[in-house]
Design a protein around this motif. Sequence first.
Motif, short mmCIF file in Angstrom:
data_model
loop_
_atom_site.label_atom_id
_atom_site.label_comp_id
_atom_site.label_asym_id
_atom_site.label_seq_id
_atom_site.Cartn_x
_atom_site.Cartn_y
_atom_site.Cartn_z
N ARG A 180 0.83 -1.22 0.00
CA ARG A 180 0.00 0.00 0.00
C ARG A 180 0.86 1.26 0.00
NH1 ARG A 180 -2.70 -2.96 -2.03
NH2 ARG A 180 -4.51 -3.99 -1.19
N LEU A 181 1.93 1.24 0.76
CA LEU A 181 2.82 2.40 0.77
C LEU A 181 3.47 2.62 -0.58
CD1 LEU A 181 4.55 2.08 4.26
CD2 LEU A 181 2.78 3.71 3.58
N TRP A 182 3.75 1.54 -1.30
CA TRP A 182 4.37 1.67 -2.62
C TRP A 182 3.44 2.34 -3.62
CZ3 TRP A 182 8.33 -1.98 -5.12
CH2 TRP A 182 9.45 -2.12 -4.28
N GLU A 183 2.15 2.40 -3.31
CA GLU A 183 1.17 3.00 -4.22
C GLU A 183 1.02 4.51 -4.04
OE1 GLU A 183 -2.39 0.80 -3.44
OE2 GLU A 183 -1.55 -1.06 -4.25
N LEU B 280 13.10 7.27 -5.10
CA LEU B 280 13.88 8.40 -4.59
C LEU B 280 13.73 8.51 -3.08
CD1 LEU B 280 13.11 11.22 -7.22
CD2 LEU B 280 15.21 9.83 -7.03
N VAL B 281 12.49 8.38 -2.60
CA VAL B 281 12.23 8.47 -1.15
C VAL B 281 12.98 7.36 -0.41
CG1 VAL B 281 10.43 8.19 0.61
CG2 VAL B 281 10.02 9.65 -1.40
N ILE B 282 12.89 6.14 -0.92
CA ILE B 282 13.52 5.00 -0.24
C ILE B 282 15.04 5.13 -0.27
CG2 ILE B 282 13.80 2.49 -0.23
CD1 ILE B 282 10.90 2.40 -1.46
N LEU B 283 15.59 5.51 -1.41
CA LEU B 283 17.04 5.69 -1.49
C LEU B 283 17.51 6.79 -0.55
CD1 LEU B 283 17.55 5.27 -5.32
CD2 LEU B 283 18.61 3.85 -3.54
N ALA B 284 16.77 7.88 -0.47
CA ALA B 284 17.16 8.98 0.43
C ALA B 284 17.14 8.52 1.88
CB ALA B 284 16.24 10.18 0.23
N THR C 22 14.72 15.77 0.36
CA THR C 22 14.97 16.49 1.61
C THR C 22 14.05 15.96 2.72
OG1 THR C 22 15.70 18.46 0.44
CG2 THR C 22 14.94 18.77 2.71
N TYR C 23 12.80 15.81 2.39
CA TYR C 23 11.82 15.36 3.38
C TYR C 23 12.11 13.92 3.82
CZ TYR C 23 7.25 15.17 5.66
OH TYR C 23 6.23 15.09 6.58
N ALA C 24 12.40 13.04 2.87
CA ALA C 24 12.68 11.64 3.21
C ALA C 24 13.90 11.53 4.12
CB ALA C 24 12.87 10.82 1.94
N ARG C 25 14.95 12.28 3.80
CA ARG C 25 16.14 12.28 4.66
C ARG C 25 15.80 12.77 6.07
NH1 ARG C 25 19.26 13.68 -0.07
NH2 ARG C 25 18.78 15.87 0.13
N ALA C 26 15.01 13.83 6.13
CA ALA C 26 14.65 14.39 7.43
C ALA C 26 13.81 13.40 8.24
CB ALA C 26 13.90 15.70 7.25
N VAL C 27 12.87 12.73 7.59
CA VAL C 27 12.07 11.72 8.29
C VAL C 27 12.97 10.61 8.81
CG1 VAL C 27 10.30 9.92 8.02
CG2 VAL C 27 9.91 12.21 7.06
N LEU D 207 6.04 6.30 4.23
CA LEU D 207 6.93 5.48 3.41
C LEU D 207 8.37 5.55 3.92
CD1 LEU D 207 7.41 3.75 0.83
CD2 LEU D 207 7.69 5.91 -0.41
N ALA D 208 8.87 6.75 4.16
CA ALA D 208 10.23 6.89 4.66
C ALA D 208 10.39 6.23 6.03
CB ALA D 208 10.63 8.36 4.71
#
Length: 174
Positions: free
Chosen positions: A50-53, A62-66, A114-119, A147-148
């Motif tokens: 569900r998160l992948w959607e 990008l989010v996962i890699l960050a 930026t947001y994914a790294r911060a999370v 997701l992050a």
Amino acid sequence: MARVPLLDAEDLPEEYRYLFDQNDVGTADIFRGMANAPTQFQWYMRYSSRLWEILPARERELVILAAARALEHPYEWHQHVRLGREAGVSDEEITAISEGRGEPFDAQDAALLTYARAVALGDVRDGDHDQLREEYDDEIVVGVAMLAAHYVATARVLDAMGIEPEEEFVGWQV
């Protein structure tokens, strides 16, 4: 070395064997380790799916890699370099994520990164949120946070199980 047995589909009750066929990394050790708790493994897969959607594949990766890079987590980075490439993330972009650079990304991708790294680091600031909110609605912003954070939790589960990349680590620079 893994701290739990690495199970195969045939080691599971019949009702859970399908889980090894319902993901993008097949019988990777992450799933072989999680198979020791088949009900939780099933719910993990449902939640992950569900998160992948939430986002298109490229933006999701990008989010996962960050998040993986912020955590300096080799297993997640290694798996998602391949998945990112398959989703259209270039090697130049992967290297930029690894180095924490904003170029070659547009404003939307930069906000996601930026947001994914911060999370992942547990340090989301108002500016990070506002930057992402300029590009996406609240539903997507919350979904990106989930997701992050999911990949932070996944990294910690991998660490607890002692799961390492199945093949030689791709490295932080590709």
